[in-house]
Design an enzyme around this catalytic site. Structure first.
Site, PDB file in Angstrom:
ATOM      1  N   GLU A 132       0.827  -1.208   0.000  1.00  0.00           N
ATOM      2  CA  GLU A 132       0.000   0.000   0.000  1.00  0.00           C
ATOM      3  C   GLU A 132       0.862   1.260   0.000  1.00  0.00           C
ATOM      4  O   GLU A 132       0.548   2.247  -0.681  1.00  0.00           O
ATOM      5  CB  GLU A 132      -0.944   0.005   1.207  1.00  0.00           C
ATOM      6  CG  GLU A 132      -1.991  -1.094   1.203  1.00  0.00           C
ATOM      7  CD  GLU A 132      -3.116  -0.862   0.205  1.00  0.00           C
ATOM      8  OE1 GLU A 132      -3.077   0.159  -0.507  1.00  0.00           O
ATOM      9  OE2 GLU A 132      -4.023  -1.711   0.131  1.00  0.00           O
ATOM     10  N   ARG A 136       0.681   3.805  -3.314  1.00  0.00           N
ATOM     11  CA  ARG A 136       0.040   5.092  -3.040  1.00  0.00           C
ATOM     12  C   ARG A 136       1.065   6.206  -2.842  1.00  0.00           C
ATOM     13  O   ARG A 136       0.982   7.254  -3.484  1.00  0.00           O
ATOM     14  CB  ARG A 136      -0.863   4.980  -1.808  1.00  0.00           C
ATOM     15  CG  ARG A 136      -2.005   3.998  -1.957  1.00  0.00           C
ATOM     16  CD  ARG A 136      -2.847   3.980  -0.689  1.00  0.00           C
ATOM     17  NE  ARG A 136      -3.770   2.855  -0.658  1.00  0.00           N
ATOM     18  CZ  ARG A 136      -5.073   2.955  -0.402  1.00  0.00           C
ATOM     19  NH1 ARG A 136      -5.605   4.144  -0.174  1.00  0.00           N
ATOM     20  NH2 ARG A 136      -5.844   1.884  -0.362  1.00  0.00           N
ATOM     21  N   ASP A 275      -5.554  -9.725  -8.041  1.00  0.00           N
ATOM     22  CA  ASP A 275      -5.796  -8.820  -9.168  1.00  0.00           C
ATOM     23  C   ASP A 275      -4.557  -8.233  -9.824  1.00  0.00           C
ATOM     24  O   ASP A 275      -4.290  -8.430 -11.012  1.00  0.00           O
ATOM     25  CB  ASP A 275      -6.759  -7.707  -8.747  1.00  0.00           C
ATOM     26  CG  ASP A 275      -6.380  -7.036  -7.426  1.00  0.00           C
ATOM     27  OD1 ASP A 275      -5.318  -7.362  -6.850  1.00  0.00           O
ATOM     28  OD2 ASP A 275      -7.160  -6.177  -6.958  1.00  0.00           O
ATOM     29  N   GLU A 435     -12.611   0.972 -10.248  1.00  0.00           N
ATOM     30  CA  GLU A 435     -12.268   0.014 -11.302  1.00  0.00           C
ATOM     31  C   GLU A 435     -13.192   0.075 -12.522  1.00  0.00           C
ATOM     32  O   GLU A 435     -12.736  -0.075 -13.661  1.00  0.00           O
ATOM     33  CB  GLU A 435     -12.245  -1.407 -10.724  1.00  0.00           C
ATOM     34  CG  GLU A 435     -11.092  -1.677  -9.780  1.00  0.00           C
ATOM     35  CD  GLU A 435     -11.312  -1.123  -8.377  1.00  0.00           C
ATOM     36  OE1 GLU A 435     -10.329  -0.969  -7.632  1.00  0.00           O
ATOM     37  OE2 GLU A 435     -12.480  -0.844  -8.030  1.00  0.00           O
TER      38      GLU A 435
END
Length: 549
Positions: A132, A136, A275, A435
Site C-alpha cells: 500500500e 500510493r 488482481d 475500477e
C-alpha cells in the site's frame, strides 16, 4: 459602489454566486452533457471533497467526512501523507485542463508541495504495509514528479527527493528473505521487515508482485539499478518453485510463503490479493518494453479464459469467477468489484494504447487471434461492470456480487433488477471504488465509442446523488462511502478513501478529456501515471530483465 446602470457590486456578486452554486445539483439531472461540462462537474466534486478535507482533516491519513474525524495510520500518529500524496497528481491533471478553477488547483498544488517538503517525514518508527505504501505514496510522489516536469507546475525536485527517501526505506523489505520475496510490512525507521500477522505468515501474492513499476521507474530516474534488481527477484522463485506456467496455466493462488516462494493457499481469483499480479505483468511490458512480461501476461490471460470465464443468466454477461479449491475445484460465480479493472487491462493489452482502429492496421494486432479475443472480452467485461451499476437500485455497484449461473441458492440475498446477479447482506457497501470507471475510460479513448462517456456520466451522477453529504449546500457539500448502496435511501459511512480523489474522480475526468494518448503513459494500480520509459536510456543504464524461465 455601483455600476452605470445602478446595480450594486454586491448584487452582481450575489447573482454570480447563484449562477455558480445553485445549478450543480440540477445539472446532474440533465442527459448527455458535453465533455467540457462534465469536466467542470467532476472538478467541482473533487474540490468539494478536497476543501472539506483541507478544512477539517488536513495532513491526516484517514478522514471521515460526515463527522469530520481524522487520524493517522502509523503507531505514534505520524502522517504518511495518505490522502495528500495520493491526490496531488489529480490536482495537477485538473489544473492543466481547468477553465473554472485553475488558480485554485495551482494554489492547492503549492500547498500540498509545501506540506510534503516541510512536514512529511518518512522516518517513522512503525510498521507500514509495503504494498500500500509503495503504490500510493511512492507511486504518488513519482507521478507528481513526472507531471510537475511535463506540466511545468511546482518544484519537481521536492517529489523526487522524497521518493528516493521512501524508496530506500521500502527497499530493505526485499532483503528479508533468501527468495527476495518481501514480508508484508516494514518499519520505516529501523528497516525491520515483519511477516503477515495472519495466514500463517504468508504474503499476498498480488502485493509483492505489484511493486515493480514504481521501483523500476525510480531506478530509471536515479540510475540506481539496485531498485530494479530487487523487485525483479520475486518472480523466479514464484514461477519456478510452483511450476506456475504448467501446473497453474499462469494463474496464481492468492497467498505465497515468502521464505520458500511456495503458494500458501488454493484460492485463485482476479479480485483481492490476486488482481494486480496480472495487471503488473502487462504494465511492466508497456512501461519498459520487456517482452518476457507480455509473454507471461499472455499465458495468464489464456489461463483465465480457460478456467475462470463464464456468463450469467439471463443476459449472458461475461464475468471472471473464482476457483476457491484450486483449478480442479468448482467455479464460484462470485466477483469482486475490484475485478472490473480487467476491461481496461484487456483493452490496453490488446491495442498497446493505440485506438482499436489504428491497431487493426498493425500486424501485431491483425495477425493475433488472442488480441482480437482480448478486445472482445474487454468490451464484455466492461459491459458487465456497467450492469453492476445499472441493475442496482441506487445506480452504484456493491463491493461484491454473485452472478446468476442457474445454480445459486440465494436465500436472503438481494436480486438485481434483471436478475443477472445477487448481493449478500454483508457485501452491500460501496467505497467509491474506481475500477469500473477506469475500464470505461480506457474503452472510450481506445474506441471513441460515445456510449462509454454516457455510462461514465450516469455513474458520476449516481455518485453525486447517493454519496454526497449536505448535498444542497455547495459550501458544505462533500462525498463519503456507503455502508449500503442497495437499500434506498442509501446509508452513508463516515469514511472517504484516498482513492476517491486519487483514482475514481481522476479516471472520470480523463474520460471527458478530448485527447489522452495512452501510448505515452502507463498508470500504476493506484492510477498514478508514469511515462513510457525510453528504450535507449534503459539500455544505457543496463536496466533490462534480469531473469528467465
Amino acid at each position: 459602489m455601483k455600476n452605470s446602470v445602478g446595480i450594486s457590486i454586491a448584487t452582481i456578486v450575489a447573482i454570480i454566486a447563484a449562477i455558480y452554486y445553485v445549478p450543480w445539483y440540477e445539472h446532474f439531472e440533465r442527459k448527455s452533457p458535453g465533455a467540457g461540462e462534465m469536466r467542470d462537474r467532476i472538478e467541482s466534486m473533487f474540490l468539494e471533497s478536497w476543501r472539506d478535507y483541507s478544512k477539517h482533516g488536513w495532513g491526516y491519513d484517514v478522514y471521515g467526512p460526515i463527522e469530520h474525524t481524522s487520524h493517522n495510520m502509523p503507531r505514534g500518529n505520524q502522517p504518511l501523507g495518505w490522502i495528500i500524496v495520493d491526490s496531488v497528481d489529480t490536482l495537477m491533471l485538473m489544473y492543466n485542463s481547468s477553465t473554472l478553477y485553475k488558480s485554485e488547483f495551482e494554489a492547492e498544488i503549492q500547498r500540498s508541495e509545501h506540506w510534503i517538503n516541510d512536514v512529511l517525514d518518512f522516518d517513522i518508527d512503525a510498521e507500514v504495509n509495503v504494498f500500500e505504501t509503495t503504490i500510493r505514496m511512492l507511486g504518488g510522489l513519482l507521478s507528481a514528479y513526472h507531471l510537475s516536469d511535463v506540466l511545468e507546475v511546482g518544484n519537481k525536485t521536492v517529489y523526487l527527493n522524497k521518493a528516493i527517501d521512501l524508496g530506500d526505506r521500502l527497499a530493505l523489505a526485499f532483503l528479508s528473505t533468501q527468495t527476495g520475496i518481501p514480508y508484508s510490512s516494514i518499519n520505516l525507521h529501523s528497516g525491520q521487515a515483519v511477516k503477515n500477522h495472519a495466514d500463517g505468515g504468508a504474503s499476498s501474492t498480488a502485493e509483492f508482485t505489484t511493486l515493480q513499476m514504481e521501483f523500476k521507474y525510480l531506478a530509471y530516474l536515479t540510475g540506481n539499478r539496485t531498485y530494479w534488481e530487487l523487485v525483479e527477484r520475486v518472480y523466479e522463485p514464484l514461477y519456478k518453485n510452483n511450476d506456475l506456467l504448467n501446473t497453474y496455466d499462469g494463474l496464481v493462488p492468492i497467498y505465497t510463503f515468502p521464505d520458500t516462494g511456495k503458494f500458501g493457499a488454493s484460492t485463485i481469483r482476479f479480485g483481492s490479493r490476486g488482481d494486480s499480479f496480472y495487471e503488473y505483468l502487462l504494465k511492466q511490458y508497456l512501461l519498459t518494453h520487456e517482452t518476457l512480461y507480455y509473454d507471461l501476461y499472455r499465458k495468464s490471460m489464456e489461463g483465465m479464459k480457460k478456467h475462470l470465464l463464464a456468463q450469467s443468466k439471463p443476459s449472458s454477461l461475461w464475468y471472471i469467477g473464482e476457483r476457491e479449491q484450486g483449478l480442479h475445484g468448482q467455479l464460484s460465480p462470485k466477483m469482486d468489484h475490484l475485478v472490473c479493472f480487467m476491461g481496461g487491462l484487456l483493452a490496453s493489452g490488446s491495442t498497446e494504447g493505440l485506438s482499436i482502429h489504428e491497431a487493426r492496421r498493425r500486424p501485431f494486432f491483425s495477425l493475433s487471434l488472442e488480441r482480437k479475443s482480448d478486445w472482445d472480452l474487454a468490451k464484455g467485461i466492461t459491459d458487465t461492470c456497467y450492469q453492476m451499476y445499472k441493475q442496482s437500485s441506487s445506480g452504484l455497484a456493491p463491493e461484491i456480487v454473485v452472478f446468476n449461473d442457474g445454480n445459486i441458492k440465494q436465500d436472503g440475498w438481494w436480486r438485481s433488477s434483471v436478475g443477472d446477479f445477487f448481493v449478500k447482506p454483508l457485501d452491500r457497501h460501496n467505497l467509491q471504488r474506481p475500477e469500473t470507471v477506469e475500464s470505461i475510460m480506457f474503452m472510450y479513448h481506445l474506441s471513441h465509442d460515445h456510449k462509454y462517456r454516457e455510462w461514465g456520466a450516469e455513474i458520476a451522477t449516481s455518485f453525486f446523488e447517493n454519496t454526497c453529504v449536505d448535498c444542497n449546500d455547495p459550501k458544505l457539500r462533500r462525498f463519503t462511502s456507503l455502508s449500503d448502496c442497495i437499500t434506498l435511501p442509501t446509508k452513508k459511512s463516515n469514511n472517504m478513501e484516498s482513492f476517491w480523489l486519487a483514482e475514481t474522480l481522476k479516471y472520470l475526468y480523463i474520460l471527458f478529456l478530448d485527447e489522452f494518448d495512452l501510448t505515452k503513459v502507463v498508470f500504476n494500480t493506484e492510477a498514478h501515471p508514469f511515462p513510457v520509459l525510453d528504450e535507449e536510456i534503459l539500455k544505457s543504464q543496463s536496466l533490462t530483465t534480469g531473469w528467465s524461465l
